[in-house]
Design a protein around this motif. Structure first.
Motif, PDB file in Angstrom:
ATOM      1  N   ASP A   1      28.983  45.704  37.778  1.00 32.32           N
ATOM      2  CA  ASP A   1      29.492  44.941  36.766  1.00 32.32           C
ATOM      3  C   ASP A   1      30.428  43.848  37.353  1.00 32.32           C
ATOM      4  O   ASP A   1      30.287  42.773  37.110  1.00 32.32           O
ATOM      5  CB  ASP A   1      30.071  45.766  35.814  1.00 32.32           C
ATOM      6  N   PHE A   2      31.212  44.292  38.383  1.00 25.87           N
ATOM      7  CA  PHE A   2      32.383  43.425  38.894  1.00 25.87           C
ATOM      8  C   PHE A   2      32.721  44.018  40.228  1.00 25.87           C
ATOM      9  O   PHE A   2      32.732  45.235  40.325  1.00 25.87           O
ATOM     10  CB  PHE A   2      33.436  43.109  38.041  1.00 25.87           C
ATOM     11  N   ILE A   3      33.123  43.062  41.120  1.00 20.67           N
ATOM     12  CA  ILE A   3      33.827  43.412  42.344  1.00 20.67           C
ATOM     13  C   ILE A   3      35.028  42.501  42.634  1.00 20.67           C
ATOM     14  O   ILE A   3      34.659  41.377  42.771  1.00 20.67           O
ATOM     15  CB  ILE A   3      32.808  43.290  43.745  1.00 20.67           C
ATOM     16  N   ILE A   4      36.049  43.301  42.825  1.00 19.84           N
ATOM     17  CA  ILE A   4      37.172  42.391  43.422  1.00 19.84           C
ATOM     18  C   ILE A   4      37.611  42.846  44.712  1.00 19.84           C
ATOM     19  O   ILE A   4      37.857  44.064  44.768  1.00 19.84           O
ATOM     20  CB  ILE A   4      38.418  42.662  42.324  1.00 19.84           C
ATOM     21  N   VAL A   5      37.618  42.040  45.689  1.00 22.32           N
ATOM     22  CA  VAL A   5      38.299  42.310  46.953  1.00 22.32           C
ATOM     23  C   VAL A   5      39.296  41.304  47.289  1.00 22.32           C
ATOM     24  O   VAL A   5      38.952  40.122  47.484  1.00 22.32           O
ATOM     25  CB  VAL A   5      37.310  42.059  48.212  1.00 22.32           C
ATOM     26  N   GLY A   6      40.681  41.507  46.928  1.00 18.41           N
ATOM     27  CA  GLY A   6      41.637  40.754  46.965  1.00 18.41           C
ATOM     28  C   GLY A   6      42.605  41.225  48.116  1.00 18.41           C
ATOM     29  O   GLY A   6      43.495  41.786  48.104  1.00 18.41           O
ATOM     30  N   SER A   7      42.227  40.370  49.221  1.00 18.21           N
ATOM     31  CA  SER A   7      43.003  40.569  50.483  1.00 18.21           C
ATOM     32  C   SER A   7      44.269  39.606  50.514  1.00 18.21           C
ATOM     33  O   SER A   7      44.177  38.551  50.333  1.00 18.21           O
ATOM     34  CB  SER A   7      42.138  40.285  51.556  1.00 18.21           C
ATOM     35  N   GLY A   8      45.318  40.275  51.080  1.00 16.80           N
ATOM     36  CA  GLY A   8      46.561  39.375  51.339  1.00 16.80           C
ATOM     37  C   GLY A   8      46.785  38.649  50.243  1.00 16.80           C
ATOM     38  O   GLY A   8      46.951  39.251  49.291  1.00 16.80           O
ATOM     39  N   PRO A   9      47.282  37.393  50.126  1.00 16.52           N
ATOM     40  CA  PRO A   9      47.622  36.687  48.951  1.00 16.52           C
ATOM     41  C   PRO A   9      46.724  36.872  47.819  1.00 16.52           C
ATOM     42  O   PRO A   9      47.289  36.817  46.606  1.00 16.52           O
ATOM     43  CB  PRO A   9      48.048  35.215  49.269  1.00 16.52           C
ATOM     44  N   ASN A  10      45.432  37.001  48.021  1.00 17.73           N
ATOM     45  CA  ASN A  10      44.360  36.854  47.098  1.00 17.73           C
ATOM     46  C   ASN A  10      44.529  38.073  46.095  1.00 17.73           C
ATOM     47  O   ASN A  10      44.224  38.043  44.970  1.00 17.73           O
ATOM     48  CB  ASN A  10      43.034  36.945  47.488  1.00 17.73           C
ATOM     49  N   GLY A  11      45.160  39.313  46.679  1.00 16.13           N
ATOM     50  CA  GLY A  11      45.519  40.320  46.045  1.00 16.13           C
ATOM     51  C   GLY A  11      46.488  40.010  44.649  1.00 16.13           C
ATOM     52  O   GLY A  11      46.614  41.156  43.873  1.00 16.13           O
ATOM     53  N   ALA A  12      47.267  39.020  44.871  1.00 17.23           N
ATOM     54  CA  ALA A  12      48.470  38.824  43.864  1.00 17.23           C
ATOM     55  C   ALA A  12      47.780  38.084  42.810  1.00 17.23           C
ATOM     56  O   ALA A  12      48.200  37.766  41.584  1.00 17.23           O
ATOM     57  CB  ALA A  12      49.493  37.975  44.612  1.00 17.23           C
ATOM     58  N   ASN A  13      46.583  38.165  42.512  1.00 15.74           N
ATOM     59  CA  ASN A  13      45.743  37.587  41.397  1.00 15.74           C
ATOM     60  C   ASN A  13      44.869  38.663  40.981  1.00 15.74           C
ATOM     61  O   ASN A  13      43.870  38.707  41.454  1.00 15.74           O
ATOM     62  CB  ASN A  13      44.849  36.064  41.727  1.00 15.74           C
ATOM     63  N   PRO A  14      45.499  39.015  39.574  1.00 19.44           N
ATOM     64  CA  PRO A  14      44.503  40.222  39.228  1.00 19.44           C
ATOM     65  C   PRO A  14      43.230  40.030  39.045  1.00 19.44           C
ATOM     66  O   PRO A  14      42.608  41.253  39.056  1.00 19.44           O
ATOM     67  CB  PRO A  14      45.639  40.685  38.061  1.00 19.44           C
ATOM     68  N   HIS A  15      42.697  38.998  38.544  1.00 19.91           N
ATOM     69  CA  HIS A  15      41.254  38.967  38.424  1.00 19.91           C
ATOM     70  C   HIS A  15      40.677  38.131  39.630  1.00 19.91           C
ATOM     71  O   HIS A  15      39.396  37.489  39.105  1.00 19.91           O
ATOM     72  CB  HIS A  15      41.084  38.299  36.905  1.00 19.91           C
ATOM     73  N   HIS A  16      41.084  37.969  40.708  1.00 16.02           N
ATOM     74  CA  HIS A  16      40.457  37.478  41.717  1.00 16.02           C
ATOM     75  C   HIS A  16      39.121  38.332  42.066  1.00 16.02           C
ATOM     76  O   HIS A  16      38.906  39.522  41.685  1.00 16.02           O
ATOM     77  CB  HIS A  16      41.349  37.640  43.151  1.00 16.02           C
ATOM     78  N   GLY A  17      38.012  37.549  42.282  1.00 20.72           N
ATOM     79  CA  GLY A  17      36.771  38.107  42.695  1.00 20.72           C
ATOM     80  C   GLY A  17      36.905  38.631  44.121  1.00 20.72           C
ATOM     81  O   GLY A  17      37.297  39.385  44.586  1.00 20.72           O
ATOM     82  N   VAL A  18      35.805  37.769  44.941  1.00 23.15           N
ATOM     83  CA  VAL A  18      35.513  37.717  46.014  1.00 23.15           C
ATOM     84  C   VAL A  18      35.773  36.307  46.800  1.00 23.15           C
ATOM     85  O   VAL A  18      35.515  35.385  45.862  1.00 23.15           O
ATOM     86  CB  VAL A  18      34.219  38.280  46.764  1.00 23.15           C
ATOM     87  N   SER A  19      36.201  36.159  48.058  1.00 20.32           N
ATOM     88  CA  SER A  19      36.118  34.573  48.669  1.00 20.32           C
ATOM     89  C   SER A  19      35.782  34.774  50.111  1.00 20.32           C
ATOM     90  O   SER A  19      35.546  35.888  50.401  1.00 20.32           O
ATOM     91  CB  SER A  19      37.628  33.971  48.508  1.00 20.32           C
ATOM     92  N   ASP A  20      35.897  33.681  50.697  1.00 20.83           N
ATOM     93  CA  ASP A  20      35.377  33.674  52.229  1.00 20.83           C
ATOM     94  C   ASP A  20      36.588  33.876  53.115  1.00 20.83           C
ATOM     95  O   ASP A  20      36.542  33.826  54.217  1.00 20.83           O
ATOM     96  CB  ASP A  20      34.722  32.352  52.437  1.00 20.83           C
ATOM     97  N   ARG A  21      37.586  34.096  52.471  1.00 21.87           N
ATOM     98  CA  ARG A  21      39.003  34.499  53.271  1.00 21.87           C
ATOM     99  C   ARG A  21      38.654  35.835  54.242  1.00 21.87           C
ATOM    100  O   ARG A  21      37.904  36.758  53.720  1.00 21.87           O
ATOM    101  CB  ARG A  21      40.208  34.983  52.498  1.00 21.87           C
ATOM    102  N   VAL A  22      38.980  35.551  55.616  1.00 19.07           N
ATOM    103  CA  VAL A  22      38.821  36.567  56.499  1.00 19.07           C
ATOM    104  C   VAL A  22      39.988  37.697  56.520  1.00 19.07           C
ATOM    105  O   VAL A  22      41.067  37.343  56.498  1.00 19.07           O
ATOM    106  CB  VAL A  22      38.606  36.084  57.767  1.00 19.07           C
ATOM    107  N   ILE A  23      39.347  38.826  56.311  1.00 16.51           N
ATOM    108  CA  ILE A  23      40.617  39.990  56.177  1.00 16.51           C
ATOM    109  C   ILE A  23      41.108  40.409  57.512  1.00 16.51           C
ATOM    110  O   ILE A  23      40.361  40.300  58.651  1.00 16.51           O
ATOM    111  CB  ILE A  23      39.801  41.182  55.427  1.00 16.51           C
ATOM    112  N   ALA A  24      42.390  40.465  57.691  1.00 16.76           N
ATOM    113  CA  ALA A  24      43.264  40.440  59.116  1.00 16.76           C
ATOM    114  C   ALA A  24      44.033  41.457  58.994  1.00 16.76           C
ATOM    115  O   ALA A  24      44.422  42.147  57.842  1.00 16.76           O
ATOM    116  CB  ALA A  24      43.875  39.474  59.136  1.00 16.76           C
ATOM    117  N   GLU A  25      44.204  42.305  60.321  1.00 12.77           N
ATOM    118  CA  GLU A  25      45.189  43.305  60.272  1.00 12.77           C
ATOM    119  C   GLU A  25      46.422  42.838  59.811  1.00 12.77           C
ATOM    120  O   GLU A  25      46.907  41.774  59.692  1.00 12.77           O
ATOM    121  CB  GLU A  25      45.595  42.997  61.893  1.00 12.77           C
TER     122      GLU A  25
END
Ligand code: ZN
Ligand code: ZN
Ligand code: ZN
Length: 358
Positions: free
Chosen positions: A185-209
């Motif tokens: 139904d839905f997938i949220i992967v909110g890394s770094g600052p994107n996690g501060a948006n409760p209904h972020h979906g996914v983006s092309d942001r590269v996840i980092a250490e």
């Protein structure tokens, strides 16, 4: 037939809510009552008319009759006829609840054709139609919970650092299917600052250490929804990341422990919120504590300020507090719970402590 029992129960509920009937168009209420889900809701009127003490009638275009469920009385119409008067002929004066998913086109058409009927939304007129789950539904909800937990467990083995949110999201989609979901139904992967948006979906942001990553995901197993959130950390967590995660984890525990029959929905929200306020993060918990779940991912009851609705055994909903620090990171932890006769049962059991991923 499953539908006949549920329709009879719906009619009884409608009567006790002071309604003269229910008008159910394609969508989750129709699926719940009859098992029937046409390919999509559409511009041609299809509506199940349920009236206490009367036989239910399904008004539909003639050419849809082939797929419709057996055991109901039908009123068929053909293109060129006025379906709204065909439907409203079945109604007397009175107050009718219309399923929330009914298109505005049809609500307005029905209202115009039935001058002496007043229409209210199902949420306003009969909010608990689907809220209390029976034993079969609870078993399906438990299956969905176990399936989503298994998918999360498998996700912990995949690398995060150096991959995009979209890559991790696609991996998660595959794992949900692999672990028994019929649909995602839905997938949220909110890394770094994107996690501060409760209904972020996914983006092309590269996840980092050093990133916190909010993972919120779900789908359907045998017609019933899963929905869980865990927040993981890429590499060792900083003190602040650990502290905020601890506050959310404790708040989530407070919420689960508050659940038992008779407690008002808003009191569960208040307990969770008070914990986060006391820790100094009140302004960063920007949404309600939870939502019901069943044949829809978001449905009644809502665990929100202003809802005095008492919890009843069989209700299933999320407890999902979060803290969202703008431009920094977010943390949310979410489990689905079921109200039991004397307390609560969690349907998700993935570890809740802050997990370190690679
Ligand atoms: Zn949501
Ligand atoms: Zn969720
Ligand atoms: Zn949720």
């Amino acid at each position: 037939m499953l539908g006949v029992d549920r329709i009879a129960r719906a009619a009884a509920l409608a009567a006790s809510a002071g309604l003269d009937g229910l008008l159910i168009a394609p969508g989750p209420d129709l699926r719940y009552l009859t098992g029937y889900s046409p390919l999509s809701a559409a511009e041609r009127l299809m509506v199940l008319v349920v009236r206490p003490g009367e036989e239910p009638v399904f008004v539909l275009p003639s050419f849809e009759r082939g797929d419709a469920p057996d055991g109901l009385r039908y009123v068929e119409w053909v293109d060129g006829e006025d379906p709204y008067s065909a439907a409203t002929k079945l109604l007397g004066a009175g107050r009718y609840a219309v399923s929330d998913a009914t298109w505005a086109l049809h609500v307005l058409g029905l209202q115009a054709a039935a001058a002496d009927a007043s229409l209210v939304s199902m949420s306003a007129g009969l909010p608990l139609l689907r809220a209390v789950k029976d034993a079969d539904e609870l078993a399906r909800m438990a299956r969905a919970g176990a399936a989503v937990d298994a998918a999360f467990g498998a996700l912990l083995d995949v690398p995060f650092a150096g991959r995009t949110e979209r890559d991790v999201g696609e991996e998660l989609t595959g794992l949900l299917r692999e672990h028994g979901h019929d649909s995602v139904d839905f997938i949220i992967v909110g890394s770094g600052p994107n996690g501060a948006n409760p209904h972020h979906g996914v983006s092309d942001r590269v996840i980092a250490e050093g990133d916190m990553v909010v993972l919120d995901f779900g789908g359907f197993v045998a017609g019933y929804g899963s929905d869980t959130t865990r927040t993981v950390h890429v590499g060792e967590a900083s003190d602040e990341h650990q502290r905020v995660h601890d506050v959310v984890r404790q708040a989530q525990q407070v919420g689960v422990e508050a659940v038992r029959p008779g407690v008002a929905c808003q009191d569960v929200d208040r307990g969770v919120r008070a914990h986060i306020v006391a820790a100094g993060y009140g302004e960063y918990f920007t949404h309600r504590t939870g939502h019901g779940i069943g044949v829809e991912t978001h449905e009644q009851p809502y665990i929100v300020e202003g809802s005095t609705q008492p919890l009843e055994p069989g209700m299933c909903f999320s407890i999902e507090p979060g803290i969202y620090l703008p431009r920094q990171f977010g943390v949310r932890i979410e489990d689905i719970v079921a109200v039991t006769d004397d307390g609560v049962r969690r349907l998700n059991e993935s570890p809740r402590e802050l997990l370190v991923v690679g």
